[in-house]
Write a protein that holds these residues in place. Sequence first.
Motif, PDB file in Angstrom:
ATOM      1  N   GLY A 219       0.739  -1.282   0.061  1.00  0.00           N
ATOM      2  CA  GLY A 219       0.124  -0.014  -0.076  1.00  0.00           C
ATOM      3  C   GLY A 219       0.696   1.296   0.039  1.00  0.00           C
ATOM      4  O   GLY A 219       0.474   2.176  -0.624  1.00  0.00           O
ATOM      5  N   GLU A 229      -6.334   4.649  -5.127  1.00  0.00           N
ATOM      6  CA  GLU A 229      -7.309   3.475  -4.740  1.00  0.00           C
ATOM      7  C   GLU A 229      -6.660   2.101  -4.253  1.00  0.00           C
ATOM      8  O   GLU A 229      -7.256   1.449  -3.568  1.00  0.00           O
ATOM      9  CB  GLU A 229      -8.264   3.389  -5.907  1.00  0.00           C
ATOM     10  CG  GLU A 229      -9.230   4.679  -6.170  1.00  0.00           C
ATOM     11  CD  GLU A 229     -10.061   4.378  -7.154  1.00  0.00           C
ATOM     12  OE1 GLU A 229     -10.330   3.250  -7.847  1.00  0.00           O
ATOM     13  OE2 GLU A 229     -10.919   5.383  -7.853  1.00  0.00           O
ATOM     14  N   ASP A 230      -5.795   1.909  -5.135  1.00  0.00           N
ATOM     15  CA  ASP A 230      -5.018   0.742  -4.592  1.00  0.00           C
ATOM     16  C   ASP A 230      -4.492   0.705  -3.432  1.00  0.00           C
ATOM     17  O   ASP A 230      -4.436  -0.154  -2.503  1.00  0.00           O
ATOM     18  CB  ASP A 230      -3.993   0.197  -5.615  1.00  0.00           C
ATOM     19  CG  ASP A 230      -4.484  -0.097  -7.240  1.00  0.00           C
ATOM     20  OD1 ASP A 230      -5.777  -0.557  -7.111  1.00  0.00           O
ATOM     21  OD2 ASP A 230      -3.735   0.240  -7.980  1.00  0.00           O
ATOM     22  N   GLU A 232      -5.457   2.530  -0.618  1.00  0.00           N
ATOM     23  CA  GLU A 232      -6.306   2.409   0.432  1.00  0.00           C
ATOM     24  C   GLU A 232      -6.976   1.230   0.471  1.00  0.00           C
ATOM     25  O   GLU A 232      -7.063   0.682   1.661  1.00  0.00           O
ATOM     26  CB  GLU A 232      -7.483   3.572   0.132  1.00  0.00           C
ATOM     27  CG  GLU A 232      -8.259   3.705   1.281  1.00  0.00           C
ATOM     28  CD  GLU A 232      -9.411   4.734   1.263  1.00  0.00           C
ATOM     29  OE1 GLU A 232      -9.968   5.066   2.217  1.00  0.00           O
ATOM     30  OE2 GLU A 232      -9.419   5.610   0.267  1.00  0.00           O
ATOM     31  N   LYS A 233      -7.163   0.631  -0.406  1.00  0.00           N
ATOM     32  CA  LYS A 233      -7.587  -0.930  -0.397  1.00  0.00           C
ATOM     33  C   LYS A 233      -6.798  -1.850   0.432  1.00  0.00           C
ATOM     34  O   LYS A 233      -7.124  -2.496   1.279  1.00  0.00           O
ATOM     35  CB  LYS A 233      -7.812  -1.578  -1.800  1.00  0.00           C
ATOM     36  CG  LYS A 233      -8.390  -2.823  -1.732  1.00  0.00           C
ATOM     37  CD  LYS A 233      -8.513  -3.445  -3.383  1.00  0.00           C
ATOM     38  CE  LYS A 233      -9.221  -4.951  -3.262  1.00  0.00           C
ATOM     39  NZ  LYS A 233      -9.321  -5.080  -4.637  1.00  0.00           N
ATOM     40  N   ALA A 234      -5.331  -1.542   0.050  1.00  0.00           N
ATOM     41  CA  ALA A 234      -4.294  -2.420   0.664  1.00  0.00           C
ATOM     42  C   ALA A 234      -4.210  -2.033   2.079  1.00  0.00           C
ATOM     43  O   ALA A 234      -4.290  -3.098   3.135  1.00  0.00           O
ATOM     44  CB  ALA A 234      -2.867  -2.237  -0.018  1.00  0.00           C
ATOM     45  N   CYS A 236      -6.493  -0.831   4.246  1.00  0.00           N
ATOM     46  CA  CYS A 236      -7.620  -1.335   4.990  1.00  0.00           C
ATOM     47  C   CYS A 236      -7.591  -2.702   5.270  1.00  0.00           C
ATOM     48  O   CYS A 236      -8.163  -3.230   6.214  1.00  0.00           O
ATOM     49  CB  CYS A 236      -9.091  -0.849   4.196  1.00  0.00           C
ATOM     50  SG  CYS A 236      -9.278   1.033   4.483  1.00  0.00           S
ATOM     51  N   GLN A 237      -7.207  -3.543   4.182  1.00  0.00           N
ATOM     52  CA  GLN A 237      -7.174  -4.943   4.342  1.00  0.00           C
ATOM     53  C   GLN A 237      -6.391  -5.358   5.354  1.00  0.00           C
ATOM     54  O   GLN A 237      -6.429  -6.050   6.135  1.00  0.00           O
ATOM     55  CB  GLN A 237      -6.802  -5.598   2.848  1.00  0.00           C
ATOM     56  CG  GLN A 237      -7.870  -5.400   1.871  1.00  0.00           C
ATOM     57  CD  GLN A 237      -7.338  -6.072   0.710  1.00  0.00           C
ATOM     58  OE1 GLN A 237      -6.146  -6.350   0.479  1.00  0.00           O
ATOM     59  NE2 GLN A 237      -8.343  -6.423  -0.204  1.00  0.00           N
TER      60      GLN A 237
END
Length: 342
Positions: A219, A229-230, A232-234, A236-237
């Motif tokens: 991330g 976007e990539d 934030e996704k990483a 949060c995961q």
Amino acid sequence: MTTDDGVAVLAQARAALDSGDLSSAKTLGERATELLTVECGAEHPDTANAQLLIASAHEQSGNFAEARRAATAALSTLDKYAAGSLRAVTILRVRAEIAVANLDRISGDLEAARTRMTRMLNSLEPGDPIAAGVHNVLGIVGKFTGRFDEAEAHYRRALQLHEPNSLGMASILHNLGGLEHERGRPEAGIPWAERGLEVRRNVRPPHHPDIAADLGALGSLYLSAGRLEDAEKAFCQAIEIFTAEYEIAVVRGNLAHLQARQGRIEQAEENYRAALAGKRKALGDDHPDIAVTCHNLGVLLFDSGRQPEGRELVNRAHDLLTARFPADHPRVVAVARTLATL
């Protein structure tokens, strides 16, 4: 009670650690240590092996003082065995040295970690596979001290010594990605980090802390490369998986940086402050890792119209870094550059 009881419980502890169940790993590791102390003696290599497992579980949980206690106890035991002992004992001793050196590095004593690992490397035969972990720690130290070419050489040597598609290989790929990030070349780091995550996912269960660590590092690379976007996704995961307060703090700091770039100021400040609190709890108030969050929160506050508080935090970051690193260290230079603009 049979002589296999302690070994059997240690195997259960190892399975718990491998699955990411850190609480069970610590409980079973302590029980294995008790049993092995009775069955084999307090200074037997099997007992030291159990202590190393406990150290690993505590380190992954962010309990660094307890990790050091267990790792130091294991090393003290293994130091009593002469050079040329059984191969299994040699491997355990190298693992213990690596564990202590890594905790030196986490505490900010990079020179102690470098000295310990250099001595260990010089004691091993060239090409010995167990030297991979030693090269890895030396690579990490090189990265944090700004010796990037030296760090890369150690990482690449470690990569040669590890079995393909192993957990060790995944860790080195992760670290090569982090090195490129530190060099300011995130696009070059992304393929390393993505490959490391792929290897790790083939070995570890989906919610293992190692997976979260890979996601957090990836991330950060996405963020620096502008792939918000990539990133934030990483992040949060990773936060969903992590249980250790320190690790959550690191990722929340990175998420805050992303939110600041997006203009989400209140969310960014909340996450920066949570990250700062988590790092201080785990590392103390004078650790150089605190400086990163102080700097970023300070800039956010300064740019939001809260200049005195922001400048104070950036000054604190500068003081923390100059207490540990030379004036030409990349992080010192970056913070000094910020101070000059405030």
